[in-house]
Design a protein around this motif. Structure first.
Motif, mmCIF file in Angstrom:
data_model
loop_
_atom_site.group_PDB
_atom_site.id
_atom_site.type_symbol
_atom_site.label_atom_id
_atom_site.label_comp_id
_atom_site.label_asym_id
_atom_site.label_seq_id
_atom_site.Cartn_x
_atom_site.Cartn_y
_atom_site.Cartn_z
ATOM 1 N N LEU A 122 0.830 -1.202 0.000
ATOM 2 C CA LEU A 122 0.000 0.000 0.000
ATOM 3 C C LEU A 122 0.864 1.252 0.000
ATOM 4 O O LEU A 122 1.668 1.464 0.915
ATOM 5 N N LEU A 123 0.685 2.071 -1.003
ATOM 6 C CA LEU A 123 1.288 3.399 -1.059
ATOM 7 C C LEU A 123 0.196 4.372 -0.624
ATOM 8 O O LEU A 123 -0.705 4.702 -1.399
ATOM 9 N N ALA A 124 0.249 4.800 0.620
ATOM 10 C CA ALA A 124 -0.852 5.552 1.218
ATOM 11 C C ALA A 124 -0.967 6.954 0.638
ATOM 12 O O ALA A 124 0.029 7.637 0.393
ATOM 13 N N ALA A 125 -2.238 7.364 0.416
ATOM 14 C CA ALA A 125 -2.535 8.726 -0.019
ATOM 15 C C ALA A 125 -4.019 8.968 0.212
ATOM 16 O O ALA A 125 -4.848 8.131 -0.150
ATOM 17 N N GLN A 160 9.697 -2.447 2.926
ATOM 18 C CA GLN A 160 10.299 -1.125 2.766
ATOM 19 C C GLN A 160 9.281 -0.019 2.508
ATOM 20 O O GLN A 160 9.405 1.087 3.061
ATOM 21 N N TYR A 161 8.233 -0.311 1.702
ATOM 22 C CA TYR A 161 7.366 0.764 1.225
ATOM 23 C C TYR A 161 5.920 0.725 1.720
ATOM 24 O O TYR A 161 5.249 1.759 1.727
ATOM 25 N N SER A 162 5.432 -0.435 2.112
ATOM 26 C CA SER A 162 3.994 -0.539 2.393
ATOM 27 C C SER A 162 3.597 0.200 3.665
ATOM 28 O O SER A 162 4.287 0.150 4.687
ATOM 29 N N ALA A 163 2.439 0.872 3.603
ATOM 30 C CA ALA A 163 1.886 1.568 4.762
ATOM 31 C C ALA A 163 0.841 0.715 5.482
ATOM 32 O O ALA A 163 0.166 1.199 6.383
ATOM 33 N N CYS A 164 0.736 -0.546 5.087
ATOM 34 C CA CYS A 164 -0.218 -1.473 5.709
ATOM 35 C C CYS A 164 0.505 -2.333 6.746
ATOM 36 O O CYS A 164 1.668 -2.702 6.546
ATOM 37 N N PRO A 165 -0.162 -2.681 7.853
ATOM 38 C CA PRO A 165 0.470 -3.558 8.848
ATOM 39 C C PRO A 165 0.923 -4.893 8.284
ATOM 40 O O PRO A 165 1.809 -5.542 8.850
ATOM 41 N N GLY A 171 3.726 -8.338 3.158
ATOM 42 C CA GLY A 171 2.609 -7.841 2.361
ATOM 43 C C GLY A 171 1.452 -8.811 2.248
ATOM 44 O O GLY A 171 0.462 -8.518 1.576
ATOM 45 N N SER A 172 1.538 -9.955 2.925
ATOM 46 C CA SER A 172 0.489 -10.974 2.791
ATOM 47 C C SER A 172 -0.795 -10.552 3.503
ATOM 48 O O SER A 172 -0.787 -10.196 4.685
#
Length: 270
Positions: A122-125, A160-165, A171-172
Motif C-alpha cells: 500500500l502506497l498511502a494517499a 520497505q514501502y507498504s503503509a499497511c500492517p 505484504g500478505s
C-alpha cells in the motif's frame, strides 16, 4: 421516500421549484425543498423530478387511505400506508417451475464465493490528496516494474514501502473472499487473474501493488441449497411489481399538475 436523518443535504436550489398539485391540492414548496436531500444526481432538474414524483406518490397513497376509511395522522402515516398496501396489494407466490427457471437462467447469482490469496503493497494517499495520489501512483508503477523483473523482491519491497500492517508479513493479506475488503478495491481484485497486477489498484487508502498468489473460482451451487433464496427473491420482486401497478393505477386516475410522472423510471419508497 426516505425518512433517514443522515442523508446528505443537497445545495439550496438555484432556481424556483415547480408548483405541484395533486387533485387540486398544492404540495407545499417547503416539503418539496426538504425532499430534495434524499435524491442524488448531478443534474438538479432530475433531483427535482424525483423528489416531486416521490411526494406525489405519497400524497396519492394518503388520499387512497383516507378514501378507504383509514384514520391518517402525521404520527402514524407510515403505519397507515403499510396497512393500505397490505390490504390492497396481493401477488401470487412463485411456482416451483418459475423458481427453477430463474435459477437456471441466472447461474452467476448462485455460486460459492471466490477465494484469493493476496499479497499487496500500500502506497498511502488520502482520497482528496490529488498530488499525493499522483506521487503514490508513480511509486507503485516503479515497484511493479521492479517486480516484473524479479518477483522474489515482493516481501522486501513490502517491508520497505507498504503503509499497511501486513508489511510485517511481506505484504500478505492471507485468504480473501467477498466482503472482506473495501468495495472499490474488491470490485477490481475479484476480476483479476493470478499473478502480479500490471497496474496499481486504487482505494480510499491509496494505491495498491497487488499479487494474487492463488485464486479459487466460485463453484455452482445445487438448487436445493438456494431454493429458499430464489423463492424469497421472486416473492419480493412480485410484491414490488404489484405495488408499482397499484400506484400506477392511482397515478392514471389522478389530476397531477407541475410534474410529469415518469413512472417506469421511478423507484417507490414508502
Amino acid at each position: 421516500m426516505s425518512s433517514c436523518s443522515s442523508a446528505p443535504a443537497q445545495p439550496a436550489p438555484s432556481k424556483s421549484l415547480p408548483v405541484i398539485k395533486v387533485n387540486g391540492v398544492e404540495i407545499e414548496e417547503i416539503d418539496l425543498a426538504s425532499e430534495l436531500q434524499y435524491h442524488q444526481n448531478a443534474n438538479f432538474d432530475v433531483v427535482v423530478q424525483q423528489a416531486a414524483q416521490a411526494l406525489v406518490v405519497r400524497q396519492l397513497l394518503l388520499n387512497e387511505a383516507k378514501s378507504k376509511g383509514f384514520t391518517v395522522s402525521k404520527e402514524h402515516e407510515e403505519e397507515v400506508l403499510q396497512k393500505l398496501l397490505a390490504e390492497n396489494v396481493t401477488s401470487a407466490a412463485p411456482s416451483t417451475e418459475a423458481c427453477l427457471r430463474y435459477f437456471k437462467n441466472n447461474p452467476d447469482k448462485f455460486m460459492t464465493l471466490p477465494l484469493l490469496e493476496v499479497d499487496h503493497i500500500l502506497l498511502a494517499a488520502a482520497k482528496d490528496d490529488i498530488a499525493g495520489r499522483d506521487e503514490a501512483k508513480k511509486n507503485a508503477l516503479n515497484i511493479i516494474e521492479q517486480l516484473e523483473k524479479d518477483p522474489t523482491l515482493f516481501a522486501a519491497l513490502a517491508t520497505q514501502y507498504s503503509a499497511c500492517p501486513s508489511k510485517a508479513t511481506g505484504g500478505s493479506l492471507g485468504q480473501i473472499s467477498k466482503g472482506q475488503t473495501v468495495p472499490e478495491f474488491e470490485r477490481v481484485l475479484m476480476l483479476m487473474p493470478e499473478g502480479l497486477g500490471d497496474k496499481p489498484l486504487e482505494s480510499r487508502y491509496g494505491l495498491h501493488v497487488v499479487n494474487i498468489t492463488r485464486k479459487i473460482e466460485g463453484e455452482p451451487l445445487e438448487y436445493s441449497m438456494v431454493e429458499d433464496k430464489v423463492k424469497g427473491y421472486l416473492v419480493h420482486r412480485a410484491s414490488h411489481l404489484a405495488i408499482q401497478a397499484f400506484i400506477q393505477d392511482l397515478v392514471e386516475k389522478a389530476d397531477i399538475e407541475g410534474v410529469k410522472m415518469l413512472f417506469a423510471e421511478q423507484n417507490i419508497y414508502i
